[in-house]
Design an enzyme around this catalytic site. Sequence first.
Site, PDB file in Angstrom:
ATOM      1  N   LYS A 124       0.872  -1.187   0.000  1.00 26.60           N
ATOM      2  CA  LYS A 124       0.000   0.000   0.000  1.00 26.60           C
ATOM      3  C   LYS A 124       0.898   1.222   0.000  1.00 26.60           C
ATOM      4  O   LYS A 124       2.025   1.183   0.493  1.00 26.60           O
ATOM      5  CB  LYS A 124      -0.885   0.021   1.252  1.00 26.60           C
ATOM      6  CG  LYS A 124      -2.140   0.825   1.072  1.00 26.60           C
ATOM      7  CD  LYS A 124      -3.197  -0.001   0.380  1.00 26.60           C
ATOM      8  CE  LYS A 124      -4.416   0.797   0.011  1.00 26.60           C
ATOM      9  NZ  LYS A 124      -5.518  -0.113  -0.390  1.00 26.60           N
ATOM     10  N   ASP A 164      -6.959   4.030  -4.937  1.00 25.55           N
ATOM     11  CA  ASP A 164      -7.580   3.850  -3.623  1.00 25.55           C
ATOM     12  C   ASP A 164      -8.296   5.184  -3.371  1.00 25.55           C
ATOM     13  O   ASP A 164      -8.483   5.971  -4.311  1.00 25.55           O
ATOM     14  CB  ASP A 164      -6.520   3.546  -2.538  1.00 25.55           C
ATOM     15  CG  ASP A 164      -7.147   3.017  -1.251  1.00 25.55           C
ATOM     16  OD1 ASP A 164      -7.535   1.845  -1.228  1.00 25.55           O
ATOM     17  OD2 ASP A 164      -7.289   3.785  -0.278  1.00 25.55           O
TER      18      ASP A 164
END
Length: 445
Positions: A124, A164
């Site tokens: 991430k 995201d």
Amino acid sequence: MNVKNILTNLETKHPGEKEYLQAVHEVLESIESIYNENPQYESAKIIERLVEPDRILTFRVSWVDDEGQVHVNLGYRIQFNNAIGPYKGGIRLHPSVNLSILKFLGFEQTFKNALTTLPLGGAKGGSDFNPKGKSDAEIMRFCQAFMLELWRVIGPNTDVPAGDIGTGGREIGYMYGMYKKLQVENTGVFTGKGLNWGGSLVRPEATGFGATYFTSEMLASNNDSFQGKIVTVSGFGNVAWGVALKVTELGGKVVTISGPDGYIYDEKGLNADKIDYLLALRASNNDIVSPYADEFPEAKFIAGKKPWEVKCDIAMPSATQNELNGEDAAKLIANGVKYVAEVSNMGCTPEAIEALHNAKIPFGPGKAVNAGGVGVSGLEMSQNAMKLNWTTEEVDAKLHQMMSSIHSACIKFGTEDDGYINYAKGANIAGFIKVADAMLDQGIV
Ligand code: 2IT
């Protein structure tokens, strides 16, 4: 393994990283018995290795706004675990972004990606940059500045970022453009690309569609379906609109959406026109939802509240972490909720999950429910590697298959003695076994 000891050590090592510690706690609790039944895990210190990211890159991002003012943000990439494939996970652009949030997301991503059935490791990244109210040129300059550092550590077989919160098709375009400029190669190093430059059909809708397919499977296990169900959804970002579209198509009625300003209650339910309106509202770089109530007079805007007070059959939190707490769960239960499918990553607090489990309400955890997003990202990588494009029907069929296999894995590992399916436990165990066994095979690295 003693979960308590491991967590105490982690708290000492990483004080204050509350989201990360929360995510680790939740997984360790559910895998404790499997872990202790398999001593090979303990002797290879799998847990101690799995909870720490492989590496963390943090960097400064300097950029100039339209008025000529200089801004400095923090950028991150957490390469969490690549036991089963290249690092893979989105880039979050939001002022709340910090190390704890990205570590929790990278940790969750590792298990989620294992569930997709594809060879994808977990990662991430992101920045505390706030895209709200920024001009297109400012977004571009930020994305380019961000890539001036990130490009060094990513690659089509190394680490493949994606979208995201705050990162959609436009941002991926700017980031990918800069990557190619620096790396002098044209490979699918991002997923969520535009359709005419390597993107996959169905990727924009994939998280929301996949979540709805998973929830359909939860319903089908009780001989039930979306037909005629009242559904509450939060958020209206990259994910919520796909949920609203597919639920509506399957005969459910989505009566809420929300933003940081409050929620919309639309008794008549969303439809394709209303969803188009929402997408246009979002494109204005603004995350407020109140204008919806001006546009559609049958809808009410409820300022500063969350949609969990509305009576519904199915709740699908689709905004952000910890958006549904113990009190919210109690309200949903009191109002007769039948299913909760967490579409956001760690959308429910531990108290909420406990309340749902105690009430024997099927609860689908984010890492299973929302895995269709990264799953179709994996399909985008396959198409890029083969230099061809699959049709909508082909991608959608593979997404269906993936969600159905994740649902079966949850049933296999999560069914309790009384027949209640503990989806959270099932997803954690299935994801853990795949990653842990791969780590065992590959030695101590
Ligand atoms: O949370 C997620 O799974 C994503 N943001 C998508 C990640 C991806 O690589 O498609």
